[in-house]
Design an enzyme around this catalytic site. Structure first.
Site, PDB file in Angstrom:
ATOM      1  N   GLN B 235      10.192  -1.576  13.052  1.00 53.89           N
ATOM      2  CA  GLN B 235       9.874  -0.164  12.840  1.00 53.89           C
ATOM      3  C   GLN B 235       9.979   0.617  14.138  1.00 53.89           C
ATOM      4  OE1 GLN B 235       6.415  -1.169   9.681  1.00 53.89           O
ATOM      5  NE2 GLN B 235       6.512   0.994  10.151  1.00 53.89           N
ATOM      6  N   ARG B 382       0.554   2.055   5.544  1.00 53.99           N
ATOM      7  CA  ARG B 382       0.850   3.371   4.979  1.00 53.99           C
ATOM      8  C   ARG B 382      -0.195   4.409   5.369  1.00 53.99           C
ATOM      9  NH1 ARG B 382       4.631   4.314  -0.036  1.00 53.99           N
ATOM     10  NH2 ARG B 382       5.095   6.458   0.416  1.00 53.99           N
ATOM     11  N   CYS B 383      -0.511   4.443   6.662  1.00 51.57           N
ATOM     12  CA  CYS B 383      -1.398   5.504   7.131  1.00 51.57           C
ATOM     13  C   CYS B 383      -1.254   5.602   8.620  1.00 51.57           C
ATOM     14  CB  CYS B 383      -2.854   5.217   6.774  1.00 51.57           C
ATOM     15  SG  CYS B 383      -3.593   3.853   7.676  1.00 51.57           S
ATOM     16  N   GLU B 758       2.298   9.231   4.184  1.00 50.27           N
ATOM     17  CA  GLU B 758       1.101   8.395   4.093  1.00 50.27           C
ATOM     18  C   GLU B 758      -0.093   9.098   3.456  1.00 50.27           C
ATOM     19  OE1 GLU B 758       2.407   5.838   7.961  1.00 50.27           O
ATOM     20  OE2 GLU B 758       1.197   7.603   8.246  1.00 50.27           O
TER      21      GLU B 758
END
Ligand SMILES: Cc1cc2nc3c(=O)[nH]c(=O)nc-3n(C[C@H](O)[C@H](O)[C@H](O)COP(=O)(O)OP(=O)(O)OC[C@H]3O[C@@H](n4cnc5c(N)ncnc54)[C@H](O)[C@@H]3O)c2cc1C
Lengths: 284, 804
Positions: B235, B382-383, B758
């Site tokens: 990522q 996802r945050c 997110e």
């Protein structure tokens, strides 16, 4: 998730399959849809040096309904069971139960024979077959024999079938009366937290025959003679159902797993059995 | 030339900001033409696989590789001893700790990497793994972080005697850090004096991002040219290049890192894993490329988990419900190594956003990090960094306070929201919220779902339940969240010393199309679609004529990657800024071509026009061509720009969610009847992509709230290492989502965008959870922990006596 080495056999007929089984004995296993066996091989929990794929054996396929008897070839997939309209008319509980097994992808591959032969207490078909009083036909070097589903299961993954026998077909009577397959699961593709198959026939408002069998609530499917006995002769009212549920619960022995502890499973089992009986009775 | 196209048509032709342009990536993904890590195959490539520990805590007495080496096709078996001369048996973590690459003397969690087998094919490697004989001596296992802080068992013997960690003093041999924000004494004083105080302890369970594609890498060391090429599920490819250079000693220009298509990341692919290092070392040792791709069980057991926060809160208010103070303590279970992926100065991420969307004057937060015998990690699933934990905490505390006050939780939120005119708002725990209009969003949401009607229906249901007419309860879940995304200003955010700016480089081709390269990397977010839209609106070239490229460090400008919803706030800003540089040069070229002064032309959609004479213009296509085909006095040929963007602040997206759920009290089975999600992410670049992101984020929120967990038994065995037990929702479990929005642009972002990927996860988790809790509120429930699977819901009902 990588299996160890194996030889792949793909016989065209039963004789060929039985020959490979005879030759390799314990080292050979038959492969049906592979959706129970292949995961076990990938986890290296099953070591199968010789894999005998049954998919080319025509004799193991198909659904026949004649003379009040239904006969299903072992290699018939769950998807085919769901899609067959004649079968649906003759034994609607099969579709109702099959639709609650796994997910469509698995059902395109998974077979009725594999499901009942596997011996996993989580499989839905064994309980269902006990409910329907199905007969399993086994074929080996010594010939054929028939074992009732109700006598087939000994313990988890232990069945009446000898290692060198192949389960060829399953047969049971065209169904009468009301039916229900009730299953609680955490999500699609999950085995049952608790499941129950019920078949009930009534005459003039009185239960003449009842059959209650349960899935994943013990190390084998559970056919509850006691629950059946409670229901027969009653009108299947609230108190009767309550008594039948109590009797059925006496027969189960669930274990704790990620679905929850024993107390929870017993409670849920009671609810699922009750709902299955109610629904079957309402259709009878 | 006569221009018969209307201005509206020219705007539409660009497919710029606000257009629901179809995702350009999908053509290849839906046709099976993606290029993922496991699709990469290089000549002569070998395959690696790990021997992993079956124990959660054990000493390694011996490792015998003879039988494995004797297997035909096995090239090498690496152990810590082989990596030690290269100082690669341990590696630094993003959190200032270090982590074993291969077990050095002991193992600290089940599934830990013990040896790396390299073989001719994947099958031989798997067979060889079985042949490596490891003799273990089991040690006492510690899986409970509270017990860890009292235990004599020393997990990290390598740190013995070290009382100072990367984030200050360590209180115990299993303690990592204490992180404090805010004013403890003042907060305690406010709480002591308050009319009403609500207290609660909640466990935000350990879970896992579980991307569809697990992690993997292919390393290829070209010994002739001294160049290392590393493909992987990264990522943050640039950071990986820098780390690889620092660790290996290979100069950075000799390392090329490539992130191919990535099948989902959700934070799981931010960190550096032993598999990456081992594939590099194995390639250096063998001189041929080496691939390592983990399987699903390895992914769930050993790569980075998320959450695992024990949070204790106290919230105080006046009798009327005005919140006066908030106290939060967290015991954070980090597993065996502190490998949290957070900006360096934030060992608990942005947990100090835990005052939420409310104007809370006084607050205090303390986080204690603890070692246990569990897998390392602590990533932002996802945050943005720990924001999901913070929002869950405050959204549960609000509900508990509402119970204490005997007040409606929607109303309690309303009277405590930060008001529109208070922005930019300084929070008690140190953040400056850029913009918001919470009351408008809340009112819109409550109206959309007919909140009063729902409450009336719920009251009727409770009455019917009490009369014995139904066994199903109804829960109304509310949540209002404020995210903090777009890390972040270089002055306070870095990863391994690298400031968290991001970048974009644009080249306009002579015929009027373009390529833009960014420092981020899409993992499903649709960057190739949306960044082209930002540019289209900035430079007047149709999005369809702009290629977006990311992930190859040899070509892309340096950037910090994609996570924490930072791509649009940071790289998106860089894209707009680089576009503006292009436009500035284009303006000079246009003015020259039109023979007027620079100030006499103005940009209009896809061209520069002479002010007051719209029939005199040069299109961007004409300008691009001129940039390459003629000498323009005082202007360099070509049309390129690069921008490195250091954001002045984070962005603060927010939203209002409502969930309506029916719960079967007897079985614990839930049915989500309705889910309404209003999101405000500022300027909306592509409404369709936003909607897709919201559906995805909500679905992962559903997963986490309703069943997904990484559970351990007392022996440290992972109980949920397959997708049979680890809940990954399918279309079957997912409810129908109703999406809605308001638009409050970010005042400091070049196009006012805030990031959205997110938000739905952050806001969704407490919303689903609150629905469950709300259903039981009339029967006296204050709080029950997630995940709300059937048996835990059943247990909550059972403990309230609802089965009697
Ligand atoms: C994700 C997932 C979810 C699932 N969920 C459910 C569920 O909810 N309920 C459920 O019931 N099942 C479930 N299953 C199992 C699925 O239905 C299997 O397909 C089925 O249990 C086995 O059938 P098969 O044809 O795949 O058998 P295989 O996997 O090929 O074989 C299973 C075993 O039976 C033996 N066998 C197979 N056929 C014969 C035969 N004719 N004679 C003798 N031995 C034979 C094999 O040697 C093997 O030991 C699930 C599977 C998956 C992967």
């Amino acid at each position: 998730m990588i299996p160890s080495q194996f030889e792949y056999h793909r016989p065209a007929d039963m004789a060929g399959a039985l020959a490979v089984l005879a030759e390799h004995g314990d080292d050979a296993r038959v492969l049906a849809g592979g959706h129970s066996l292949i995961p076990m091989m990938k986890l290296r929990m099953a070591d199968v040096p010789h894999l005998i794929d049954l998919q080319d054996i025509e004799a193991l396929k198909g659904i026949k309904i004649a003379g009040g008897q239904i006969t299903i070839g072992a290699m018939t997939t769950q998807h085919e069971l769901i899609a067959d309209t004649a079968l649906h008319a003759a034994a609607p509980i099969i579709r109702e139960a099959s639709l609650q097994i796994a997910d469509p992808q698995v059902r395109y591959m998974g077979t009725i024979g594999g499901n009942v032969a596997n011996g996993d207490p989580g499989n839905d078909m064994p309980g269902l077959m006990q409910c329907l009083d199905a007969q399993f036909t086994l074929e080996g070097a010594e010939g054929k024999r028939t074992v009732p589903a109700r006598d087939f299961y000994e313990a988890a993954y232990m069945t009446e079938r000898d290692d060198e026998e192949i389960l060829t077909q399953i047969s049971f009577a065209v169904q009468q009366g009301g039916y229900a397959y009730e299953k609680q699961k955490r999500k699609i593709g999950d085995y049952a937290t608790a499941a129950c198959a019920v078949s009930i026939t009534k005459e003039n408002g009185t239960v003449t025959a009842a059959s209650v069998a349960m899935t994943n609530l013990s190390d084998t499917p559970v056919f509850s003679e006691a629950a059946n006995a409670v229901l027969v002769g009653t009108s299947c009212d609230t108190a009767d159902i309550k008594a039948a549920v109590a009797a059925a619960l006496e027969d189960i022995d669930p274990t704790e797993d990620n679905r929850g502890p024993v107390a929870f499973k017993k409670h849920v089992a009671g609810i699922i059995i009750k709902r299955a009986i109610e629904r079957a009775a309402s259709r009878a | 030339m006569k221009d018969e196209v209307t201005r509206d048509e020219r705007v539409a032709n660009l497919k710029g900001l606000g257009c629901s342009r179809k995702r350009v990536e999908d053509a290849r993904f839906t046709q099976g033409k993606g290029n993922y890590i496991d699709d990469i195959s290089l000549p002569g490539m070998l395959h690696g696989d790990f021997v992993r520990s079956p124990y959660a805590h054990a000493r390694i007495k011996s490792i015998n590789i003879d039988a494995a080496m004797a297997l035909d096709g096995v090239t090498a078996v690496l152990t810590a001893k082989d990596l030690e001369p290269l100082s690669l048996h341990w590696m630094p973590t993003l959190a200032g700790d270090k982590q074993m690459v291969l077990a050095d003397g002991k193992v600290l969690f089940q599934g830990q990497e013990v040896a790396f087998v390299v073989a001719r094919d994947r099958y031989i490697a798997a067979d060889a793994v079985e042949l490596v004989e490891v003799e273990y001596e089991e040690l006492p296992v510690v899986v409970d972080p509270f017990k860890a802080l009292e235990s004599d068992v020393v997990l990290r013997e390598d740190l013995e005697g070290q009382t100072e960690g990367a984030h200050g003093p360590r209180k115990h041999h299993n303690h990592i850090f204490t992180w404090e924000v805010g004013e403890e004494e003042a907060t305690n004083a406010v709480i002591d004096d308050a009319d009403v105080v609500a207290e609660e302890t909640m466990y935000y369970h350990r879970t896992h991002p579980c991307p569809l594609e697990p992690c993997g890498s292919v390393a290829s060391m070209d010994k002739v040219n001294g160049k290392l090429t590393l493909y992987g599920t990264f990522q943050a490819p640039h950071v990986v290049r820098t780390v690889a250079s620092l660790l290996s000693g290979i100069e950075e220009h000799n390392i090329r890192v490539v992130s191919p298509d990535i099948g989902g990341g959700f934070g799981n692919k931010v960190g550096v894993y032993p598999g990456y290092i081992c594939s590099i070392v194995a390639s250096i040792v063998t001189g041929v490329p080496v691939k390592w791709v983990e399987d699903r069980m390895e992914n769930l057991m050993s790569t980075a988990f998320a959450r695992d926060y024990w949070m204790t809160g106290k919230i105080s208010a006046t009798k009327e419900g005005k919140i006066t103070g908030l106290h939060c303590h967290v015991t954070a279970d980090h597993g065996a190594f502190d490998a949290c992926a957070d900006p360096t100065k934030y060992p608990a991420g942005f947990m100090n956003i835990c005052t939420g969307s409310y104007d809370i004057p006084t607050a205090y937060l303390a986080v204690d990090g603890v070692y246990t015998n569990k897998a390392p990690g602590g990533v932002s699933y996802r945050c943005s960094f720990r924001v999901t934990e913070a929002v869950y905490f405050i959204e549960r505390m609000i509900e508990v306070l509402a119970i204490e006050l005997d007040m409606d939780p929607a109303e309690l939120r309303r009277i405590n929201f930060i008001k529109k005119e208070q922005f930019p708002y300084q929070s008690a725990l140190g953040w400056e919220y850029d913009s918001g209009d919470y009351h408008t969003a809340w009112d819109k949401a409550l109206k959309a779902v007919d909140y009063a009607g729902l409450r009336a229906e719920q009251a009727e249901r409770v009455a019917a339940f009490k009369r014995g007419e139904t066994r199903t309860l109804m829960g109304i879940g509310l949540s209002f969240f404020t995210e903090i995304v777009g890390a972040g200003p270089v002055k306070n955010c870095d990863i391994l010393g690298m400031g968290m700016f991001d970048s974009c480089e644009i080249r306009i081709h002579p015929t009027g199309s373009a390529i833009a390269r960014l420092g981020t990397i899409s993992q499903g977010q649709g960057h190739a679609t949306t960044f082209a839209q930002i540019l289209a609106s900035e430079i007047g070239i149709p999005a369809d004529s702009i290629t977006i490229e990311e992930g190859d460090t040899d070509t892309a400008p340096y950037g910090l990657g994609t996570y924490g919803s930072r791509s649009t706030p940071v790289a998106g800003a860089a894209t707009a800024m680089a576009g503006r540089k292009i436009r500035a040069k284009a303006q000079m070229i246009a003015a020259y071509l039109l023979e007027v002064h620079d100030d006499d032309v103005e940009f209009d959609v896809d061209r520069f026009v002479v002010k007051g004479a719209p029939e005199r213009f040069k299109t961007m296509g004409e300008i691009a061509y001129a940039a390459y085909n003629q000498a323009i006095p005082g202007i360099e040929p070509g049309l390129e720009a690069v921008s490195y963007y250091d954001p002045p602040n984070m962005t603060y997206p927010f939203g209002a969610y409502v969930c309506v759920m029916d719960i079967d009290v007897d079985t614990g089975v839930t049915d989500i009847r309705r889910f309404y999600a209003l999101d405000d992410c500022g300027t909306r670049i592509n409404p369709m992509v936003i909607e897709g992101q919201i559906h995805g984020g909500l679905t992962e929120a559903l997963a986490v709230a309703m069943g997904q967990e990484i559970a351990y038994d007392d022996m440290g065995n992972v109980k949920t290492a397959t997708l049979m037990d680890f809940f990954l929702p399918t279309a079957w479990e997912v409810p129908n989502y109703e999406t809605d929005h308001t638009v409050t642009p970010s005042p400091h972002h070049p196009i006012g965008a805030k990031g959205v990927g997110e938000s739905p996860h952050v806001g969704g988790v407490p919303c689903f959870s609150n629905a469950v809790q709300d259903a039981f509120r009339p029967f006296g429930l204050r709080h029950t922990n997630m995940p709300h699977d059937h048996w835990r819901i059943w247990q909550a009902a059972n403990s309230l006596g609802l089965h009697d």
